[in-house]
Structure formats: structure tokens, C-alpha cells
Motif scaffolding. Structure first.
Motif, PDB file in Angstrom:
ATOM      1  N   ALA A  75      -1.450  -6.419   3.754  1.00 51.16           N
ATOM      2  CA  ALA A  75      -1.296  -5.521   4.598  1.00 51.16           C
ATOM      3  C   ALA A  75      -2.757  -4.608   5.239  1.00 51.16           C
ATOM      4  O   ALA A  75      -3.785  -4.810   4.690  1.00 51.16           O
ATOM      5  N   ASP A 115      -0.363  -2.357  -4.990  1.00 53.25           N
ATOM      6  CA  ASP A 115       0.770  -3.357  -5.572  1.00 53.25           C
ATOM      7  C   ASP A 115       0.587  -2.660  -6.479  1.00 53.25           C
ATOM      8  O   ASP A 115       0.589  -2.951  -8.083  1.00 53.25           O
ATOM      9  N   ASP A 152       1.575  10.858   3.653  1.00 53.56           N
ATOM     10  CA  ASP A 152       2.717  10.057   2.990  1.00 53.56           C
ATOM     11  C   ASP A 152       2.185   8.248   3.608  1.00 53.56           C
ATOM     12  O   ASP A 152       2.641   8.800   5.198  1.00 53.56           O
ATOM     13  N   LEU A 153       1.889   7.375   3.270  1.00 59.33           N
ATOM     14  CA  LEU A 153       2.237   6.265   4.127  1.00 59.33           C
ATOM     15  C   LEU A 153       2.386   4.917   3.117  1.00 59.33           C
ATOM     16  O   LEU A 153       1.857   4.963   2.113  1.00 59.33           O
ATOM     17  N   ASP A 154       2.743   4.053   3.964  1.00 58.65           N
ATOM     18  CA  ASP A 154       3.331   2.717   3.187  1.00 58.65           C
ATOM     19  C   ASP A 154       3.542   1.854   3.901  1.00 58.65           C
ATOM     20  O   ASP A 154       3.424   2.128   5.209  1.00 58.65           O
ATOM     21  N   VAL A 155       2.577   1.009   3.748  1.00 59.29           N
ATOM     22  CA  VAL A 155       2.525   0.023   4.454  1.00 59.29           C
ATOM     23  C   VAL A 155       3.294  -1.594   3.602  1.00 59.29           C
ATOM     24  O   VAL A 155       2.354  -2.131   2.075  1.00 59.29           O
ATOM     25  N   ALA A 156       3.489  -2.749   4.057  1.00 59.89           N
ATOM     26  CA  ALA A 156       4.675  -3.728   3.633  1.00 59.89           C
ATOM     27  C   ALA A 156       3.256  -4.932   3.337  1.00 59.89           C
ATOM     28  O   ALA A 156       1.997  -4.568   4.076  1.00 59.89           O
ATOM     29  N   ARG A 190       0.639   8.601  -1.090  1.00 60.84           N
ATOM     30  CA  ARG A 190       1.281  10.015  -1.725  1.00 60.84           C
ATOM     31  C   ARG A 190       0.411  11.232  -1.715  1.00 60.84           C
ATOM     32  O   ARG A 190      -0.314  11.354  -2.249  1.00 60.84           O
ATOM     33  N   LEU A 236       0.854  -1.313  -0.201  1.00 61.29           N
ATOM     34  CA  LEU A 236      -0.478   0.096   0.019  1.00 61.29           C
ATOM     35  C   LEU A 236       0.854   0.904   0.234  1.00 61.29           C
ATOM     36  O   LEU A 236       2.205   1.395   0.197  1.00 61.29           O
ATOM     37  N   GLU A 237       0.438   1.867  -1.261  1.00 61.86           N
ATOM     38  CA  GLU A 237       0.946   3.581  -1.170  1.00 61.86           C
ATOM     39  C   GLU A 237       0.504   4.542  -1.276  1.00 61.86           C
ATOM     40  O   GLU A 237       0.262   4.631  -2.528  1.00 61.86           O
ATOM     41  N   ARG A 270      -2.437   3.930  -4.046  1.00 64.73           N
ATOM     42  CA  ARG A 270      -1.872   2.541  -5.236  1.00 64.73           C
ATOM     43  C   ARG A 270      -1.754   1.379  -3.816  1.00 64.73           C
ATOM     44  O   ARG A 270      -1.703   1.578  -3.673  1.00 64.73           O
TER      45      ARG A 270
END
Length: 218
Positions: free
Chosen positions: A190, A61, A21-25, A5, A2-3, A59
């Protein structure tokens, strides 16, 4: 996986949040905490495609959410997102297994496979023995574990949980959080968890705070 922006959202002249902004693997649980009214649930709804941002992108994937197309968003949610809420939202007239199988029916899985997969999901949360019972016979902790099985039965890439322990006492909350964590690790989803609970936040891999219109490590 998960991205997020540059996400921004306002209601009227007031900015709820901006430049998030955030990223989850894959297989990661991230908690978002903050005061009531800070925009946590709105942020979750935007990530889920239930609301639209004023600016920014989400976004999964590598594919951007199709915010301009309601039908495409509905299909995207159905295929890729699992939801766990404070209220369990189990249908009282269906059995536990039938409740868990609902996302499979929505995704066009053949009826011959639905209950088999639902029972497998219930096995993973240690509730397969309750498959033929009605939700009204379950404890709160059991009902929420059923909701987790339902959220993950169709192997979504993204799990979104809004106050998943809000209706539970501390003992049941701990059981549910252990189950949620184990299932996210097992499935590789995620997971984004919005919560006021210090116990729930502590069970996650990372904790972020939404305050002053910005998201930062808690």
C-alpha cells in the motif's frame, strides 16, 4: 490494508488537521496534495510511526500502531515500512547493491542472502548492471530508482513517499513514477505519496487534498 480513523494533530492551540480518515488497499497508490504547511508531511510521519497523533488510530493489516512504545514502533517500521524521500539518502561509500541491502541487514537477514536479494531488487528497477557502482556515478533518476529498490527490498506492507520526484526534471520524474507504480503493483504494497507535483499525483490511483484541516478527494 492501511486504515486511518479520526486522526487529529495540533501544534499549540492551532489544529493542523482533525478527523482524518483514510484507506489504502494493497497495490494502490494514493497521492496526498495540498499547500505547504497544510500538514501533509506530518500526516505521513504519523502513519510511519515517526510522530504521534493527538487522537485517532492507524492500522496496518488490522493491527494498530503501538504509539505508546518507542522500541515497538522502531521494530514495526523496520519490518513493515519502506521510505522514499526527495533526497535519495544513498550512502556514498557503499556500492549501489550494498545500499539496497541495508534494510535487510537491519532486519537480520543473513549476509549470504543480502546481496542476492539486493540484486534481484535492482533487476526489478532495471539497474542491476549498476550494482557494483557507487551512488555518485548515478543520474538523479537512477539514484531515485535505487532508493525505490531499497525501500521495497524487504517486502514492506507499506510504502511512504515524500516528494519522490522533487529533485528530478520532468523526464527523469516520469521514469521514476513509472518505476514506482510498477513496483507497488508487483509487490502489493500500500503506497502513500505526498507531493506538490501534478505529474506525480496524476500517476497515482487516487488523489486526496489536505486543506482546511480536512482530507477530501482532490
Amino acid at each position: 490494508m492501511l486504515e486511518v480513523r479520526g486522526l487529529a494533530k495540533s501544534f499549540g492551540p492551532a489544529a493542523l488537521f482533525e478527523a482524518v480518515d483514510l484507506d489504502v488497499a494493497a497495490g494502490e497508490l494514493v497521492a496526498i496534495v495540498g499547500e505547504s504547511g497544510s500538514g501533509k508531511s506530518t500526516l505521513l510521519n504519523i502513519v510511519a510511526g515517526l510522530d504521534r497523533p493527538d487522537r485517532g488510530t492507524v492500522r496496518l493489516d488490522g493491527a494498530a500502531l503501538p504509539y505508546g512504545d518507542d522500541d515497538a514502533l522502531a521494530l514495526w517500521r523496520r519490518a513493515h515500512v519502506g521510505f522514499v524521500f526527495q533526497a535519495f539518502h544513498l550512502l556514498p561509500y557503499l556500492t549501489v547493491a550494498e545500499n539496497v541491502a541495508l534494510p535487510l541487514a537491519l532486519n537480520g537477514v543473513e549476509s549470504s542472502q543480502r546481496l542476492e536479494r539486493a540484486r534481484a531488487a535492482l533487476q526489478s528497477v532495471e539497474l542491476v548492471a549498476h550494482a557494483d557502482r557507487k551512488p555518485g556515478t548515478l543520474s538523479g533518476g537512477e539514484a531515485q530508482r535505487v532508493a525505490i529498490a531499497r525501500a521495497l527490498v524487504h517486502a514492506p506492507r507499506l510504502l511512504l513517499a515524500d516528494e519522490p520526484t522533487g529533485n528530478l526534471d520532468e523526464g527523469h520524474a516520469g521514469q521514476v513514477l513509472e518505476c514506482l507504480r510498477a513496483e507497488v503493483k508487483r509487490t502489493g504494497a500500500a503506497a502513500l505519496v505526498v507531493t506538490h507535483s501534478a505529474l506525480a499525483a496524476a500517476a497515482c490511483d487516487r488523489r486526496l487534498r489536505l486543506a482546511g484541516r480536512h482530507l477530501a478527494p482532490a
